[in-house]
Design an enzyme around this catalytic site. Sequence first.
Site, PDB file in Angstrom:
ATOM      1  N   CYS A 137      67.179  53.532  13.783  1.00  0.00           N
ATOM      2  CA  CYS A 137      68.098  53.063  12.659  1.00  0.00           C
ATOM      3  C   CYS A 137      67.585  53.793  11.232  1.00  0.00           C
ATOM      4  CB  CYS A 137      67.865  51.607  12.407  1.00  0.00           C
ATOM      5  SG  CYS A 137      68.474  50.917  11.048  1.00  0.00           S
ATOM      6  N   CYS A 140      67.187  51.906   8.330  1.00  0.00           N
ATOM      7  CA  CYS A 140      66.127  50.825   8.126  1.00  0.00           C
ATOM      8  C   CYS A 140      64.769  51.502   7.798  1.00  0.00           C
ATOM      9  CB  CYS A 140      65.912  50.209   9.414  1.00  0.00           C
ATOM     10  SG  CYS A 140      67.456  49.557  10.284  1.00  0.00           S
ATOM     11  N   ASP A 141      64.663  52.862   8.618  1.00  0.00           N
ATOM     12  CA  ASP A 141      63.303  53.439   8.383  1.00  0.00           C
ATOM     13  C   ASP A 141      63.274  54.877   7.768  1.00  0.00           C
ATOM     14  OD1 ASP A 141      62.297  51.330  10.007  1.00  0.00           O
ATOM     15  OD2 ASP A 141      63.367  52.263  12.001  1.00  0.00           O
TER      16      ASP A 141
END
Length: 313
Positions: A137, A140-141
């Site tokens: 992701c 997300c990261d």
Amino acid sequence: MSSEKVSCLIIGSGPAGYTAAIYASRAGLNPVLYTGGQPGGQLTITTDVENYPGYPEGVQGPQMMMDFEAQARRFGADIRYGLATKVDFSDSTLHKVWIDGDHLIESPTVIIATGAAAKWLGLESEQRLNGHGVSACAVCDGFFFRNQEVAIVGGGDTACEEASYLAKLCKKVYMIVRRDELRASVIMQERVKSLPNIEILWNTETEEVLGTNEVVGVKVKNVQTGESTQLDVTGFFVAIGHKPNTDIFKEYIDMDAAGYIQTVKGSTKTNITGVFACGDAQDNIYRQAITAAGTGCMAALDAERYLAEKGLH
Ligand code: NDP
């Protein structure tokens, strides 16, 4: 072990599940919805959603799912945190679903809206370094890799979208593509090709993610020349598609070879009466928030009609 009876159980909380909950609650079915392990589903790990009608300026994926949930709650949907862990659909009139292994729900209708999950390459090093530089992701990261060099595997719309996102944060993004073309839509292909800090490595496979406690590089191989090279990256993103979250239904529900639930054409009916499927769990073609929501609506209407035919509503 506790148990209860409901008239409409919805499993899953993406656009399909919440839309089913909105329609089912407005129809007076008093639906109970279990969110699953990732409340809000895949849209909670995306940023801008620009193609959902009704949001002319776009909307953030997590915000959109909070809006869906709030709308379902407004009409009385009983939304609960919990994961369906086992089912028994052998009795065609009352279906059994166990939540978190210890709470039994019995319901004449079940709407499966369990969506899909990210696929992995299956390398030992990928799993070992997951969460330590390896991620599925980017949204997300990606933040953790600001001004660094990263690599992303895949050539579909997801990979292109995530590569474009990473290109805004990172110094350089390598796209590892196993063929000599991208699967993504033309607009996304053009976007990644226009960004100067994205380099596409064609005909390339990942051999190993390097590092002991964190990613220090990736070993890749050109499948045409056989040449292996090392990319000095600190982040490794995997964006190679998804697998439907349908394993617990396998024993009872007809599926294709990839695990997508088969529904009767033009409806959300499965091979088990009273069990309906919507969203990505049954759609390996469109897989959009809007199509998931559309089939969620269909599932609620199908459930309502089924209950009416049986004299249960
Ligand atoms: P796709 O299945 O479309 O693409 C997967 C990509 O990963 C392909 O390039 C595939 O290569 C590659 N791949 C698969 N397995 C491996 C492997 N083992 N090693 C290396 N590469 C691999 O998945 P997406 O998640 O990209 O998209 C899913 C659906 O969602 C699509 O319909 C897409 O259009 C849609 N989508 C739409 C968006 C939007 O409209 N904004 C955003 C994101 C997704 P190959 O081509 O060789 O098979």
